[in-house]
Motif scaffolding. Structure first.
Motif, PDB file in Angstrom:
ATOM      1  N   THR A  69      73.052 -74.285  40.798  1.00  0.00           N
ATOM      2  CA  THR A  69      73.265 -73.046  40.237  1.00  0.00           C
ATOM      3  C   THR A  69      72.114 -71.985  40.374  1.00  0.00           C
ATOM      4  O   THR A  69      70.931 -72.788  39.692  1.00  0.00           O
ATOM      5  N   ILE A  70      72.266 -71.137  41.091  1.00  0.00           N
ATOM      6  CA  ILE A  70      71.341 -70.690  41.448  1.00  0.00           C
ATOM      7  C   ILE A  70      71.232 -69.378  41.103  1.00  0.00           C
ATOM      8  O   ILE A  70      71.648 -68.490  40.949  1.00  0.00           O
ATOM      9  N   ILE A  71      70.465 -68.634  40.052  1.00  0.00           N
ATOM     10  CA  ILE A  71      70.162 -67.192  39.354  1.00  0.00           C
ATOM     11  C   ILE A  71      69.333 -65.988  40.362  1.00  0.00           C
ATOM     12  O   ILE A  71      68.400 -66.869  40.438  1.00  0.00           O
ATOM     13  N   ILE A  72      70.146 -65.374  40.973  1.00  0.00           N
ATOM     14  CA  ILE A  72      69.509 -64.124  41.536  1.00  0.00           C
ATOM     15  C   ILE A  72      68.614 -63.347  40.664  1.00  0.00           C
ATOM     16  O   ILE A  72      69.714 -62.491  39.454  1.00  0.00           O
ATOM     17  N   ASP A  73      67.341 -62.484  40.542  1.00  0.00           N
ATOM     18  CA  ASP A  73      66.809 -61.965  39.860  1.00  0.00           C
ATOM     19  C   ASP A  73      66.982 -60.694  39.778  1.00  0.00           C
ATOM     20  O   ASP A  73      67.311 -60.524  41.418  1.00  0.00           O
ATOM     21  N   ASP A  74      66.884 -59.273  39.636  1.00  0.00           N
ATOM     22  CA  ASP A  74      67.199 -57.834  39.922  1.00  0.00           C
ATOM     23  C   ASP A  74      65.180 -57.945  40.316  1.00  0.00           C
ATOM     24  O   ASP A  74      64.787 -58.571  39.130  1.00  0.00           O
ATOM     25  N   ILE A  75      65.237 -56.582  41.050  1.00  0.00           N
ATOM     26  CA  ILE A  75      63.856 -56.281  41.121  1.00  0.00           C
ATOM     27  C   ILE A  75      63.845 -55.096  41.863  1.00  0.00           C
ATOM     28  O   ILE A  75      65.052 -54.530  42.205  1.00  0.00           O
ATOM     29  N   ASN A  76      63.036 -54.250  41.658  1.00  0.00           N
ATOM     30  CA  ASN A  76      62.618 -52.835  42.104  1.00  0.00           C
ATOM     31  C   ASN A  76      62.751 -52.595  43.265  1.00  0.00           C
ATOM     32  O   ASN A  76      61.544 -52.454  43.672  1.00  0.00           O
ATOM     33  N   ASP A  77      64.015 -52.588  44.395  1.00  0.00           N
ATOM     34  CA  ASP A  77      63.473 -52.328  45.644  1.00  0.00           C
ATOM     35  C   ASP A  77      64.606 -51.357  46.151  1.00  0.00           C
ATOM     36  O   ASP A  77      64.822 -51.314  47.376  1.00  0.00           O
ATOM     37  N   ASN A  78      64.994 -50.442  45.518  1.00  0.00           N
ATOM     38  CA  ASN A  78      66.062 -49.464  45.872  1.00  0.00           C
ATOM     39  C   ASN A  78      65.084 -48.029  45.521  1.00  0.00           C
ATOM     40  O   ASN A  78      64.695 -47.820  43.998  1.00  0.00           O
ATOM     41  N   SER A  79      64.667 -47.186  46.223  1.00  0.00           N
ATOM     42  CA  SER A  79      64.427 -45.261  45.864  1.00  0.00           C
ATOM     43  C   SER A  79      65.890 -44.627  45.746  1.00  0.00           C
ATOM     44  O   SER A  79      67.201 -45.165  45.719  1.00  0.00           O
ATOM     45  N   PRO A  80      65.717 -43.821  44.589  1.00  0.00           N
ATOM     46  CA  PRO A  80      66.165 -42.815  44.046  1.00  0.00           C
ATOM     47  C   PRO A  80      67.443 -42.272  45.743  1.00  0.00           C
ATOM     48  O   PRO A  80      66.603 -41.461  45.972  1.00  0.00           O
ATOM     49  N   GLU A  81      68.808 -42.769  45.347  1.00  0.00           N
ATOM     50  CA  GLU A  81      69.252 -41.726  46.555  1.00  0.00           C
ATOM     51  C   GLU A  81      69.965 -40.992  46.251  1.00  0.00           C
ATOM     52  O   GLU A  81      70.708 -40.464  44.828  1.00  0.00           O
ATOM     53  N   ASN A 102      73.110 -34.852  38.865  1.00  0.00           N
ATOM     54  CA  ASN A 102      74.209 -34.555  39.490  1.00  0.00           C
ATOM     55  C   ASN A 102      74.892 -35.124  40.258  1.00  0.00           C
ATOM     56  O   ASN A 102      75.350 -36.381  40.930  1.00  0.00           O
ATOM     57  N   TYR A 103      73.577 -35.257  41.513  1.00  0.00           N
ATOM     58  CA  TYR A 103      74.239 -36.315  42.903  1.00  0.00           C
ATOM     59  C   TYR A 103      73.288 -36.903  42.990  1.00  0.00           C
ATOM     60  O   TYR A 103      72.836 -37.504  44.794  1.00  0.00           O
ATOM     61  N   CYS A 104      72.373 -37.422  41.809  1.00  0.00           N
ATOM     62  CA  CYS A 104      71.398 -38.626  42.616  1.00  0.00           C
ATOM     63  C   CYS A 104      71.603 -39.705  41.619  1.00  0.00           C
ATOM     64  O   CYS A 104      71.871 -40.092  40.459  1.00  0.00           O
ATOM     65  N   LYS A 105      71.373 -41.075  42.252  1.00  0.00           N
ATOM     66  CA  LYS A 105      71.495 -42.187  41.746  1.00  0.00           C
ATOM     67  C   LYS A 105      70.277 -43.391  42.514  1.00  0.00           C
ATOM     68  O   LYS A 105      70.144 -43.165  42.847  1.00  0.00           O
ATOM     69  N   ASP A 106      69.830 -44.393  41.123  1.00  0.00           N
ATOM     70  CA  ASP A 106      69.232 -45.608  41.907  1.00  0.00           C
ATOM     71  C   ASP A 106      70.205 -46.759  41.153  1.00  0.00           C
ATOM     72  O   ASP A 106      70.951 -47.220  40.432  1.00  0.00           O
ATOM     73  N   ILE A 107      70.857 -47.427  42.478  1.00  0.00           N
ATOM     74  CA  ILE A 107      71.957 -48.900  42.751  1.00  0.00           C
ATOM     75  C   ILE A 107      70.542 -49.488  41.834  1.00  0.00           C
ATOM     76  O   ILE A 107      71.809 -51.119  42.512  1.00  0.00           O
ATOM     77  N   PRO A 140      67.547 -51.612  34.090  1.00  0.00           N
ATOM     78  CA  PRO A 140      68.373 -49.883  33.581  1.00  0.00           C
ATOM     79  C   PRO A 140      66.263 -50.364  34.167  1.00  0.00           C
ATOM     80  O   PRO A 140      65.968 -48.554  34.095  1.00  0.00           O
ATOM     81  N   SER A 141      65.466 -50.865  33.821  1.00  0.00           N
ATOM     82  CA  SER A 141      64.523 -50.972  33.792  1.00  0.00           C
ATOM     83  C   SER A 141      64.026 -50.091  35.502  1.00  0.00           C
ATOM     84  O   SER A 141      62.724 -49.833  35.421  1.00  0.00           O
ATOM     85  N   ASN A 142      64.394 -50.489  35.997  1.00  0.00           N
ATOM     86  CA  ASN A 142      64.107 -50.188  37.387  1.00  0.00           C
ATOM     87  C   ASN A 142      64.675 -48.729  38.465  1.00  0.00           C
ATOM     88  O   ASN A 142      64.586 -48.689  39.101  1.00  0.00           O
ATOM     89  N   ASN A 143      65.957 -48.460  37.101  1.00  0.00           N
ATOM     90  CA  ASN A 143      67.117 -47.598  38.346  1.00  0.00           C
ATOM     91  C   ASN A 143      66.641 -46.154  37.199  1.00  0.00           C
ATOM     92  O   ASN A 143      67.490 -45.290  37.260  1.00  0.00           O
ATOM     93  N   GLN A 144      65.492 -45.932  36.604  1.00  0.00           N
ATOM     94  CA  GLN A 144      65.402 -44.004  36.295  1.00  0.00           C
ATOM     95  C   GLN A 144      63.903 -43.830  36.821  1.00  0.00           C
ATOM     96  O   GLN A 144      63.296 -44.759  37.724  1.00  0.00           O
ATOM     97  N   PHE A 145      64.700 -42.921  36.869  1.00  0.00           N
ATOM     98  CA  PHE A 145      63.749 -41.484  37.942  1.00  0.00           C
ATOM     99  C   PHE A 145      63.377 -40.397  37.586  1.00  0.00           C
ATOM    100  O   PHE A 145      64.460 -39.517  36.378  1.00  0.00           O
ATOM    101  N   ILE A 200      60.395 -44.317  38.246  1.00  0.00           N
ATOM    102  CA  ILE A 200      59.203 -44.120  37.175  1.00  0.00           C
ATOM    103  C   ILE A 200      58.539 -45.948  37.230  1.00  0.00           C
ATOM    104  O   ILE A 200      57.836 -46.274  37.292  1.00  0.00           O
ATOM    105  N   ALA A 201      59.883 -47.187  37.222  1.00  0.00           N
ATOM    106  CA  ALA A 201      58.686 -48.344  37.393  1.00  0.00           C
ATOM    107  C   ALA A 201      58.779 -48.166  38.803  1.00  0.00           C
ATOM    108  O   ALA A 201      58.903 -47.770  40.324  1.00  0.00           O
ATOM    109  N   TYR A 202      57.421 -49.532  38.935  1.00  0.00           N
ATOM    110  CA  TYR A 202      56.265 -50.128  39.983  1.00  0.00           C
ATOM    111  C   TYR A 202      57.695 -51.048  41.107  1.00  0.00           C
ATOM    112  O   TYR A 202      58.393 -51.144  41.013  1.00  0.00           O
ATOM    113  N   PRO A 203      57.660 -50.002  42.141  1.00  0.00           N
ATOM    114  CA  PRO A 203      56.538 -49.399  42.897  1.00  0.00           C
ATOM    115  C   PRO A 203      56.369 -47.849  42.976  1.00  0.00           C
ATOM    116  O   PRO A 203      55.855 -47.510  44.533  1.00  0.00           O
TER     117      PRO A 203
END
Length: 866
Positions: free
Chosen positions: A314-326, A351-356, A360-365, A416-419
């Motif tokens: 089993t391989i567990i995939i960890d999330d990183i902050n790799d997406n900018s808000p779109e 209303n038109y922007c989100k981070d995928i 949650p610590s990686n999708n705030q902007f 808000i999160a690095y980078p």
């Protein structure tokens, strides 16, 4: 030459051993020559023929007239395959011309040769592969032969090996080999010997092949691995290792593979290194919901049909902050009216922007950095809200904002999160102008002067209006009053966009000297008007009109000079010229200048005067009829210089004068006198509507005639049905109309018609029977058996299949007759009249329905004649 015994020792018989090498001496002989032959032989001894033919022998000189027969080695003599005897004919000739020809018989003798191997052993070292665990059996058959076909014996060395060779040459294994215990390779020397002891030896290599009889096993104990998303392809996830008991003493040759369908990972088939194969994105499905990836790894000891083991990791995939808000869209276009108050809400960017990113610590902007042209007029309420509002009103007419309609703003949306990934939002705010001002003309009024002969379509002036609104409003111009005449509602036109005033019809100073127009300027909401005066300038554009313009009269030949001829005078008028401006002169027909006008200028009336007398006796005059073309111009008051630059109009008068001779005058011929009246129709530009009305009326008349023709064709088609349908038998007999008796001769044919279906007539409601093949039908009678329907024989071969198809489609049901009824044979009758009693007599209503059904073609079609 003469035949003489020159070959000493021949004929003779000798032997040679097979396989003799080239140059081996077979036989020696001498040549004897005559004492008279001082130079020896002319032709050396030569083998001129052999039986059988061969090139295996040749003759060499040993010197002193001694020669020997030797082998050439080509071909090599072989006792087993070649002839065993050769007869060689040897020829010689000396210098005196004497010749001799004798035969040497050579017999080939047999020689014992070594046995030879055949097959693969003859050309190479044979390698034999034996699987471990194979029971004792024949592993190879040695193939050898003796040239003398003697029996051969086989032996093998070394002796202490688990193999034997039989007398037949078959090599047998004597034990069941174990790869892990026994030697892996054996070298056997196989010797074959003939009865005389000659032998040959070849080597056979025997390899023992290991059998895969053990299952490999994994040596890696770890079953759970964790990696971050978005690792580059080739990143090592795990090093999977395994062992094969069959290869305990050497590196295992194992093959690794992934059994589960997996697009994220791959494994090196030789080393077992598990690595990233494709993009791993934790933020999209299915990893967004199921971040754990199960991989089943298989290890095999053979690429196919081997032993294998499997292991699941089993391989567990960890999330990183790799997406900018779109933001979708990333470009916004908004409108705001000028003079809007401060604080007016324009746009909510959140209303038109989100981070995928999943975590949650990686999708705030936040929204920061509002900038761009005119950004001081706008503001964000807070960095987190993304609400864009106005900070003050914008007046487009303000010199500070003059020419600005669109404000270009940029806002940065940032993690808000690095980078701290970010994107740029583009906002274009168009300030919608408000129409605040009325159009204003550049002049309080306009006055244009135009010549009355100006061409239609000529521009006579331009009006111009503007308003203070910014951006400048589009001004449209129109004439709202003035400029009409008795013929036209408006003889002026103004360009809606440019304000150019043009004339639509010819101006006439003599009718109207001034036109006052009211021109309106509009910016689509507000309007303004201005007065435009058009002064028509007089131009000499009218021709002198004289009365009469044609006259014919007679004068005596003796009329005195200076006489006003017949008291004739012309009176001229010109609407735009002074009466004193007329000049009169005769342009054509005044032969010998007999006629003139007085006064010739300065008056609107002038008399025709005889200027010189006629002289027919001397032959000076010959014409008895004069046709004068009189020109009247209106340039009398102009100087000679002005006449070249001013417009001059000319009127014309035509006079026909016949000179009457005296009674005593001898006239050779009496000239004829013809009065020609010329009428000419001139098209007026004012009558443009005449050809239009004529053309329109002609088109309407043609359309009406075409429509009447269509109605007539429809009526004829309805009243006169096509041939082939008129002889149908109606379902209902209508009462016969009274007609004059006519002797009708028709041919009636009874057909063996079987009515195999029935249906209900949609008009009368009565049941009728019909034939499904021919379409014939008749009324059904409950008291009578089915009878064939008489039908008229026709000669036409055309069948209206479309009608039959319609009739069949109208039948609601069919039934098959229980038995086939026999019909009488066809017979021909002549002079048959229809019987009114064959069918029911319908009432008035049925009669009308019958006529309608006939018109619709419901009656049965007549079958074709055979």
């Amino acid at each position: 030459g003469r035949r003489t015994q020159l070959l000493k020792g021949l004929p003779a018989t000798t032997t040679v051993e097979e396989n003799a090498a080239a140059g081996v001496s077979v036989y020696t002989f001498n040549v004897t020559v005559s004492p008279l032959s001082s130079e020896g032989v002319a032709i050396l001894p030569t083998i001129v023929n052999s039986n059988p033919l061969t090139e295996a022998f040749d003759i060499e000189s040993k010197g002193d007239l001694e020669y020997r027969v030797v082998t050439t080695g080509n071909p090599v003599l072989d006792y087993e395959t070649m002839p065993k005897r050769f007869d060689l004919q040897i020829f010689v000739e000396d210098t005196t011309g004497r010749t001799d020809l004798n035969v040497l018989t050579v017999q080939v003798t047999d020689k014992n040769e070594r046995p030879v191997f055949r097959g693969n052993m003859a050309i190479q070292t044979v390698t034999i592969y034996v699987l471990e665990g194979t029971p004792p059996e024949c592993i190879y058959q040695v193939d050898a032969a003796d040239p003398e076909n003697a029996e051969l014996k086989y032996s093998l060395l070394p002796a202490p090996v688990p193999f034997v060779v039989l007398e037949s040459g078959a090599i047998f294994s004597t034990k069941e080999f174990d790869y892990e215990k026994d030697p892996h390779c054996y070298f056997l020397n196989i010797t074959v010997t003939d009865p005389e002891g000659l032998n040959s030896t070849k080597t056979v290599n025997i390899n023992i092949i290991n059998i895969n009889d053990e299952r490999p096993y994994f040596t890696t104990k770890q079953r759970i691995y964790r990696i971050p998303e978005e690792q580059s392809p080739g990143t090592v996830v795990a090093n999977i290792t395994a062992k094969d008991p069959d290869d305990e003493n050497s590196p295992s040759r194992l093959f690794y593979s992934i059994q589960s369908s997996d697009r994220y990972f791959s494994i090196n088939p030789s080393t077992g290194v598990l690595q990233v194969a494709g993009r791993i994105d934790r933020d999209v499905l299915p990893l967004q919901l199921h971040p754990n990836v199960s991989v089943i790894i298989r290890v095999e000891d053979s690429p196919s049909d081997g032993h294998a083991s499997e292991m699941e990791i089993t391989i567990i995939i960890d999330d990183i902050n790799d997406n900018s808000p779109e933001c979708n869209p990333s470009t916004f276009r908004k409108e705001a009216n000028e003079n809007m108050t401060a604080g007016t809400f324009l746009l909510d960017l959140r209303n038109y922007c989100k981070d995928i990113d999943v975590n949650p610590s990686n999708n705030q902007f936040n929204f920061i950095g509002l900038s761009g042209f005119g950004s001081n007029n706008f503001a964000l309420e807070s960095t987190g809200s993304g609400r864009l509002v106005m900070t003050g009103s914008i007046d487009l007419e303000d010199p500070a904002n003059l020419g600005v309609e669109v404000y270009s703003l940029t806002v940065r949306v940032q993690d808000i999160a690095y980078p701290n990934y970010s994107n740029i939002i583009y906002i274009y705010i168009r300030i919608k102008p408000v129409n605040e001002f009325f159009p204003v003309f550049s002049n309080l009024s306009y006055e244009f002067n135009v010549s009355e002969i100006a061409k239609v379509g000529s521009s006579i002036g331009r009006v111009n209006a503007r308003d203070k609104d910014w951006p400048p409003s589009v001004i449209t111009y129109s004439i709202v009053a003035g400029g009409s005449t008795r013929v036209y509602t408006n003889i002026f036109w103004i360009s809606p966009t440019k304000g150019d005033v043009k004339i639509l019809a010819r101006l006439d100073y003599e009718t109207t000297q001034k036109h006052i127009l009211t021109v309106q300027a509009s910016d689509q909401e507000k309007t303004a008007t201005v007065s435009v005066t058009v002064n028509v300038l007089e131009v000499n554009d009218e021709e002198p009109v004289c009365s009469p313009n044609f006259y014919s009269f007679q004068i005596p030949v003796s009329t005195a000079v200076g006489t006003n001829i017949n008291g004739f005078r012309i009176e001229c008028q010109d609407r735009d010229s002074d009466p004193r401006s007329f000049r009169y002169f005769i342009n054509e027909g005044n032969m010998n200048n007999h006629f003139t006008f007085s006064p010739s200028a300065g008056s609107n009336t002038s008399r025709l005067i005889l200027a010189s007398s006629f002289d027919y006796e001397s032959g000076l005059d010959k014409n008895w009829i004069y046709r004068l073309h009189v020109y009247i111009t209106d340039d009398n008051l102009l100087s000679a210089r002005d006449r070249t630059t001013h417009l001059i109009k000319t009127g014309t008068v035509t006079l026909s004068i016949r000179v009457i001779p005296n009674p005593t005058t001898v006239i050779a011929t009496t000239p004829g006198f013809t009065v020609v009246t010329k009428r000419e129709n001139l098209y007026s530009e004012l009558a443009w509507y005449v050809p239009f009305i004529i053309t329109l009326g002609s088109l309407l008349l043609l359309g009406l005639l075409a429509y009447l023709g269509f109605l007539l064709a429809t009526w004829v088609r309805t009243r006169c049905p096509p041939a082939g349908k008129a002889d149908g038998t109606p379902l209902i007999n209508a009462p016969e109309k009274k007609k004059s008796k006519k002797e009708v001769v028709v041919t009636m044919t009874k057909l063996n018609t079987v009515f195999d279906g029935e249906a209900r007539d949609p008009v009368t409601g009565k049941m009728y029977e019909f034939n499904t093949r021919s379409g014939a039908r008749r009324w059904k009678r409950s008291s009578e058996t089915l009878q064939p329907v008489p039908a008229m024989q026709v000669t036409s071969s055309t069948t209206n299949n479309g009608d039959q198809g319609t009739e069949r489609a109208e039948a609601p049901s069919r039934r098959e007759l229980s038995e086939k009824r026999k019909e009488p044979t066809a017979e021909t009758k002549t002079a048959v009249k229809p019987s009114a009693g064959q069918l029911e007599t319908p009432g008035p209503r049925l009669q009308k329905q019958n006529e309608e059904s006939e018109d619709r073609g419901l009656s049965s079609p007549a079958p074709q004649g055979r």
